[in-house]
Structures are given as structure tokens and as C-alpha cells.
Design a protein around this motif. Structure first.
Motif, PDB file in Angstrom:
ATOM      1  N   TYR A 115       0.833  -1.208   0.000  1.00  0.00           N
ATOM      2  CA  TYR A 115       0.000   0.000   0.000  1.00  0.00           C
ATOM      3  C   TYR A 115       0.867   1.258   0.000  1.00  0.00           C
ATOM      4  CZ  TYR A 115      -3.183   3.613   1.729  1.00  0.00           C
ATOM      5  OH  TYR A 115      -3.903   4.770   1.885  1.00  0.00           O
ATOM      6  N   CYS A 116       1.838   1.314   0.894  1.00  0.00           N
ATOM      7  CA  CYS A 116       2.701   2.493   0.993  1.00  0.00           C
ATOM      8  C   CYS A 116       3.498   2.714  -0.292  1.00  0.00           C
ATOM      9  CB  CYS A 116       3.647   2.368   2.185  1.00  0.00           C
ATOM     10  SG  CYS A 116       2.841   2.504   3.793  1.00  0.00           S
ATOM     11  N   LEU A 117       4.085   1.636  -0.827  1.00  0.00           N
ATOM     12  CA  LEU A 117       4.855   1.779  -2.066  1.00  0.00           C
ATOM     13  C   LEU A 117       3.952   2.208  -3.217  1.00  0.00           C
ATOM     14  CD1 LEU A 117       7.274  -1.294  -1.825  1.00  0.00           C
ATOM     15  CD2 LEU A 117       7.876   1.131  -1.638  1.00  0.00           C
ATOM     16  N   GLY A 118       2.719   1.717  -3.212  1.00  0.00           N
ATOM     17  CA  GLY A 118       1.757   2.141  -4.235  1.00  0.00           C
ATOM     18  C   GLY A 118       1.453   3.622  -4.140  1.00  0.00           C
ATOM     19  N   GLU A 119       1.260   4.100  -2.915  1.00  0.00           N
ATOM     20  CA  GLU A 119       0.969   5.522  -2.709  1.00  0.00           C
ATOM     21  C   GLU A 119       2.183   6.390  -3.073  1.00  0.00           C
ATOM     22  OE1 GLU A 119      -2.037   7.109  -1.369  1.00  0.00           O
ATOM     23  OE2 GLU A 119      -2.728   5.206  -2.207  1.00  0.00           O
ATOM     24  N   LEU A 120       3.371   5.889  -2.779  1.00  0.00           N
ATOM     25  CA  LEU A 120       4.587   6.673  -3.026  1.00  0.00           C
ATOM     26  C   LEU A 120       4.982   6.709  -4.495  1.00  0.00           C
ATOM     27  CD1 LEU A 120       6.685   5.435   0.041  1.00  0.00           C
ATOM     28  CD2 LEU A 120       5.800   7.758  -0.281  1.00  0.00           C
ATOM     29  N   THR A 121       4.621   5.665  -5.255  1.00  0.00           N
ATOM     30  CA  THR A 121       5.084   5.562  -6.646  1.00  0.00           C
ATOM     31  C   THR A 121       3.964   5.609  -7.686  1.00  0.00           C
ATOM     32  OG1 THR A 121       4.950   3.137  -6.708  1.00  0.00           O
ATOM     33  CG2 THR A 121       7.005   4.107  -5.866  1.00  0.00           C
ATOM     34  N   GLY A 122       2.719   5.406  -7.259  1.00  0.00           N
ATOM     35  CA  GLY A 122       1.615   5.359  -8.217  1.00  0.00           C
ATOM     36  C   GLY A 122       1.510   4.035  -8.955  1.00  0.00           C
ATOM     37  N   LYS A 123       2.253   3.025  -8.509  1.00  0.00           N
ATOM     38  CA  LYS A 123       2.230   1.713  -9.165  1.00  0.00           C
ATOM     39  C   LYS A 123       1.617   0.670  -8.227  1.00  0.00           C
ATOM     40  CE  LYS A 123       6.317   2.849 -11.936  1.00  0.00           C
ATOM     41  NZ  LYS A 123       5.593   2.987 -13.216  1.00  0.00           N
ATOM     42  N   SER A 124       1.472  -0.578  -8.711  1.00  0.00           N
ATOM     43  CA  SER A 124       0.856  -1.633  -7.899  1.00  0.00           C
ATOM     44  C   SER A 124       1.406  -2.983  -8.334  1.00  0.00           C
ATOM     45  CB  SER A 124      -0.678  -1.620  -8.072  1.00  0.00           C
ATOM     46  OG  SER A 124      -1.027  -1.884  -9.423  1.00  0.00           O
ATOM     47  N   VAL A 125       0.984  -4.047  -7.630  1.00  0.00           N
ATOM     48  CA  VAL A 125       1.324  -5.411  -8.055  1.00  0.00           C
ATOM     49  C   VAL A 125       0.037  -6.122  -8.461  1.00  0.00           C
ATOM     50  CG1 VAL A 125       3.390  -5.584  -6.633  1.00  0.00           C
ATOM     51  CG2 VAL A 125       1.219  -6.335  -5.702  1.00  0.00           C
ATOM     52  N   SER A 126       0.153  -7.037  -9.402  1.00  0.00           N
ATOM     53  CA  SER A 126      -1.040  -7.685  -9.965  1.00  0.00           C
ATOM     54  C   SER A 126      -1.497  -8.883  -9.144  1.00  0.00           C
ATOM     55  CB  SER A 126      -0.765  -8.128 -11.407  1.00  0.00           C
ATOM     56  OG  SER A 126       0.348  -9.019 -11.446  1.00  0.00           O
ATOM     57  N   ARG A 127      -0.563  -9.544  -8.450  1.00  0.00           N
ATOM     58  CA  ARG A 127      -0.933 -10.772  -7.727  1.00  0.00           C
ATOM     59  C   ARG A 127      -0.336 -10.772  -6.326  1.00  0.00           C
ATOM     60  NH1 ARG A 127       0.303 -16.087 -10.611  1.00  0.00           N
ATOM     61  NH2 ARG A 127      -1.066 -16.803  -8.958  1.00  0.00           N
ATOM     62  N   PRO A 128      -0.946 -10.006  -5.425  1.00  0.00           N
ATOM     63  CA  PRO A 128      -0.410  -9.963  -4.052  1.00  0.00           C
ATOM     64  C   PRO A 128      -0.496 -11.307  -3.330  1.00  0.00           C
ATOM     65  CG  PRO A 128      -2.531  -8.838  -4.195  1.00  0.00           C
ATOM     66  CD  PRO A 128      -2.094  -9.111  -5.598  1.00  0.00           C
ATOM     67  N   GLU A 129      -1.361 -12.210  -3.821  1.00  0.00           N
ATOM     68  CA  GLU A 129      -1.482 -13.526  -3.178  1.00  0.00           C
ATOM     69  C   GLU A 129      -0.204 -14.351  -3.314  1.00  0.00           C
ATOM     70  OE1 GLU A 129      -3.222 -14.017  -7.353  1.00  0.00           O
ATOM     71  OE2 GLU A 129      -3.305 -12.518  -5.747  1.00  0.00           O
ATOM     72  N   LYS A 130       0.715 -13.942  -4.207  1.00  0.00           N
ATOM     73  CA  LYS A 130       2.016 -14.619  -4.299  1.00  0.00           C
ATOM     74  C   LYS A 130       2.752 -14.570  -2.967  1.00  0.00           C
ATOM     75  CE  LYS A 130       3.158 -13.705  -9.175  1.00  0.00           C
ATOM     76  NZ  LYS A 130       4.094 -12.963 -10.047  1.00  0.00           N
ATOM     77  N   LEU A 131       2.489 -13.526  -2.180  1.00  0.00           N
ATOM     78  CA  LEU A 131       3.172 -13.352  -0.899  1.00  0.00           C
ATOM     79  C   LEU A 131       2.554 -14.197   0.206  1.00  0.00           C
ATOM     80  CD1 LEU A 131       3.439  -9.486  -1.148  1.00  0.00           C
ATOM     81  CD2 LEU A 131       5.390 -11.065  -1.173  1.00  0.00           C
ATOM     82  N   GLY A 132       1.252 -14.472   0.092  1.00  0.00           N
ATOM     83  CA  GLY A 132       0.531 -15.236   1.108  1.00  0.00           C
ATOM     84  C   GLY A 132      -0.960 -15.091   0.877  1.00  0.00           C
ATOM     85  N   ALA A 133      -1.710 -16.120   1.250  1.00  0.00           N
ATOM     86  CA  ALA A 133      -3.144 -16.153   0.933  1.00  0.00           C
ATOM     87  C   ALA A 133      -3.935 -15.031   1.593  1.00  0.00           C
ATOM     88  CB  ALA A 133      -3.724 -17.507   1.329  1.00  0.00           C
ATOM     89  N   ASP A 134      -3.467 -14.533   2.750  1.00  0.00           N
ATOM     90  CA  ASP A 134      -4.220 -13.497   3.471  1.00  0.00           C
ATOM     91  C   ASP A 134      -3.912 -12.079   2.992  1.00  0.00           C
ATOM     92  OD1 ASP A 134      -5.234 -15.542   4.984  1.00  0.00           O
ATOM     93  OD2 ASP A 134      -4.121 -15.058   6.814  1.00  0.00           O
ATOM     94  N   VAL A 135      -2.854 -11.903   2.216  1.00  0.00           N
ATOM     95  CA  VAL A 135      -2.418 -10.549   1.858  1.00  0.00           C
ATOM     96  C   VAL A 135      -3.476  -9.770   1.071  1.00  0.00           C
ATOM     97  CG1 VAL A 135      -0.670  -9.196   0.619  1.00  0.00           C
ATOM     98  CG2 VAL A 135       0.015 -11.158   2.021  1.00  0.00           C
ATOM     99  N   PRO A 136      -4.144 -10.360   0.042  1.00  0.00           N
ATOM    100  CA  PRO A 136      -5.149  -9.579  -0.690  1.00  0.00           C
ATOM    101  C   PRO A 136      -6.260  -9.037   0.211  1.00  0.00           C
ATOM    102  CG  PRO A 136      -4.598 -11.562  -1.909  1.00  0.00           C
ATOM    103  CD  PRO A 136      -3.942 -11.689  -0.569  1.00  0.00           C
ATOM    104  N   PHE A 137      -6.695  -9.796   1.190  1.00  0.00           N
ATOM    105  CA  PHE A 137      -7.746  -9.311   2.101  1.00  0.00           C
ATOM    106  C   PHE A 137      -7.315  -8.040   2.807  1.00  0.00           C
ATOM    107  CE2 PHE A 137      -8.982  -9.075   6.595  1.00  0.00           C
ATOM    108  CZ  PHE A 137     -10.324  -8.758   6.445  1.00  0.00           C
ATOM    109  N   PHE A 138      -6.068  -8.006   3.266  1.00  0.00           N
ATOM    110  CA  PHE A 138      -5.602  -6.857   4.052  1.00  0.00           C
ATOM    111  C   PHE A 138      -5.477  -5.581   3.221  1.00  0.00           C
ATOM    112  CE2 PHE A 138      -4.030 -10.080   7.165  1.00  0.00           C
ATOM    113  CZ  PHE A 138      -4.646  -9.544   8.294  1.00  0.00           C
ATOM    114  N   LEU A 139      -5.457  -5.688   1.899  1.00  0.00           N
ATOM    115  CA  LEU A 139      -5.390  -4.485   1.077  1.00  0.00           C
ATOM    116  C   LEU A 139      -6.677  -3.667   1.165  1.00  0.00           C
ATOM    117  CD1 LEU A 139      -3.471  -5.913  -1.994  1.00  0.00           C
ATOM    118  CD2 LEU A 139      -2.622  -4.252  -0.330  1.00  0.00           C
TER     119      LEU A 139
END
Length: 287
Positions: A115-139
Motif C-alpha cells: 500500500y505504501c509503495l503504491g501511494e509513493l510511486t503510483g504503481k501496484s502489483v497484480s498478484r499480491p497472493e504470491k506473498l501469502g493467501a491473506d495478503v489480498p484481504f488486508f489491502l
């Protein structure tokens, strides 16, 4: 950028099957709660560095890695690699969420970094679930019905503002061991997840009747039983273990009763705090 990032509890958690690749399929109702880690992210010219502040009572039960093994570090690495960026960042984590508690402390940190990197750069990642199954929920956070291996997230009516006591003992639970125990259960009693969703949507004051967690039948920790008993003896409407353990949450009708229960649990030697269910994951401190 600095944010507070929320923990989660499972109001209900059921295991519905096992896939050929070994992953288990779930039905769960996730809820963010007002127990937070604090994450600071600062862009740098190159490289990723990470520092941690961990209360002694958390570090004693589960040492938290403050290097490339930390999921927050992995989140930054994924972000920069996926966006083809050659800059770096420094991440500082101040822990307020107990580890090995079933509350998503690592996953919420990873989501906060994205979230912070997205706000700082204006970019995002397409598949946050690569990091862990719960990560997309927390976004997003809030209240959600989560299915599959965690990738199917359906928002549920707002269940924020409910008063909780969250408590945890010294014992932790290995997620792998917990799932192994699930596989060996015979005729388990499954939580009625869909009834819980219907209750939250239509009769939220009665929803606690459908709280439940299949893992309680697979994880036998004396501390979990003792905490649950203490909560129920001190007027909680319901008391349930969250995730694969080992934290327990109790729902209370008022703050005064909750605070008395938390104090009793603290006097018994447990980590215990009063908080509320909250509608989102992130609170911005500095931008």
C-alpha cells in the motif's frame, strides 16, 4: 509514509477440502480488528533494508526475522521486480500484533508495504497472493467472506464497532501441523459459515451464535481452553480461537465488562487487550 495496519480475526473458519497440490480450501469470515502494527516505508536509491521493534513478550514466543526472510521485505522485493524499478526502500516495523496468533500479523505488514509503495510511486502489483493467501484481504480489510485458498474475497455487510477482548498465551501453533491435524479429524463439527454471513447481513446482533473455528478441534492447547473459559465466565457472548491459533477473541456487550475480563486475563499471565472490529486495514499516520 507511515501507517498503522490492522490484525484480523476469523469470525468463522472451516476447512472444506484439499487440492491435489496439497493446499486446503477454506470457508471463512475475516474481520479486521483494532490491534495494529506500525509500518514506515521510505524510498531509497537502491536496496531493501528492514528494521523491527518487537515487544519482549512477543519475541520470546516467536522470534521475528528482520531480514530478507520477513514477508514485508518480500513484498517490497516483489513490488520493485514486478514494476521494473531499480530503486529501493527502508522498512521499519513496530509490532503490536502478537505473532503465531492466527491474526495475520505478517500478512498485514506485507499488505501495508504494498500500500505504501503504491501511494509513493503510483504503481501496484497484480498478484499480491504470491506473498501469502491473506495478503489480498488486508489491502481492503473490513468484513469479508473468504473462500478457496484465500483468493476469493466477497465483501460482507459492515460489522465494525463490536467490542472484543483478544488474548494469547505463550504457546504458538505451527500452521503446517494444524492442517495436518485437520486431515486426521473424524466426523468434525463444521462451523456454519454461510449462516454467519446471513446473520451479519440481516441480524448482526445475533451473529455471534454462528462464530466457530474447525481448528479448535485439531489444535489442543491448554492455554486456549483456559482463555476461552475465563472469557465465558466473565460474560463474553462468545469466545473462539482465531486462525490456526493461538489467540482467542471474546465478544462483549460493553467496554466495562470487556476491560474487567482483560484485566483478569492479564493477571493470569496472558497478553490481553480490549479493541473493536474495524472497517479497514490502514490508518495513515504520515504521508
Amino acid at each position: 509514509m507511515k501507517v498503522k495496519t490492522a490484525a484480523k480475526i476469523n469470525l468463522a473458519l472451516d476447512v472444506t477440502g484439499k487440492l491435489p497440490n496439497g493446499y486446503h480450501t477454506l470457508e471463512s469470515v475475516f474481520q479486521t480488528v483494532g490491534l495494529y502494527d506500525e509500518i514506515s516505508v521510505e524510498l531509497t536509491d537502491k536496496g531493501i533494508s528492514l528494521t523491527c521493534e518487537v515487544p519482549e513478550e512477543f519475541a520470546a514466543s516467536d522470534p521475528i526475522p528482520c531480514d530478507e526472510r520477513n514477508i514485508a521485505y518480500k513484498a517490497a522485493k516483489l513490488f520493485f521486480e514486478e514494476n521494473g524499478m531499480d530503486c529501493g526502500c527502508h522498512i521499519h516495523i513496530k509490532k503490536g500484533i502478537p505473532s503465531q496468533a492466527g491474526m495475520g500479523g505478517g500478512s498485514t505488514d506485507a499488505a501495508a508495504v504494498l500500500y505504501c509503495l503504491g501511494e509513493l510511486t503510483g504503481k501496484s502489483v497484480s498478484r499480491p497472493e504470491k506473498l501469502g493467501a491473506d495478503v489480498p484481504f488486508f489491502l481492503t480489510g473490513g468484513t469479508a467472506c473468504v473462500e478457496g485458498i484465500g483468493e476469493i474475497i466477497k465483501p460482507v455487510a459492515d460489522y465494525s464497532g463490536r467490542i472484543l477482548v483478544i488474548a494469547k498465551g505463550k504457546e504458538g501453533v505451527s500452521t503446517a501441523q494444524a492442517y495436518g491435524n485437520i486431515d486426521s479429524l473424524s466426523a468434525p463439527n463444521h462451523p456454519e459459515t454461510h449462516k454467519l454471513v446471513e446473520a451479519i447481513e440481516s441480524f448482526p446482533d445475533t451473529a455471534y451464535r454462528y462464530f466457530g473455528n474447525l481448528f479448535e478441534q485439531a489444535v489442543e492447547l491448554a492455554e486456549v481452553g483456559d482463555i476461552k473459559a475465563a472469557m465465558l465466565e466473565n460474560d463474553s457472548l462468545s469466545a473462539v480461537m482465531t486462525g490456526s491459533g493461538s489467540a482467542v477473541f471474546g465478544l462483549f456487550s460493553d467496554c466495562g465488562t470487556a476491560e474487567k475480563c482483560a484485566e483478569k486475563l492479564q493477571n493470569m499471565g496472558y497478553f490481553a487487550c480490549v479493541c473493536e472490529t474495524v472497517p479497514e486495514s490502514f490508518i495513515i499516520i504520515e504521508n
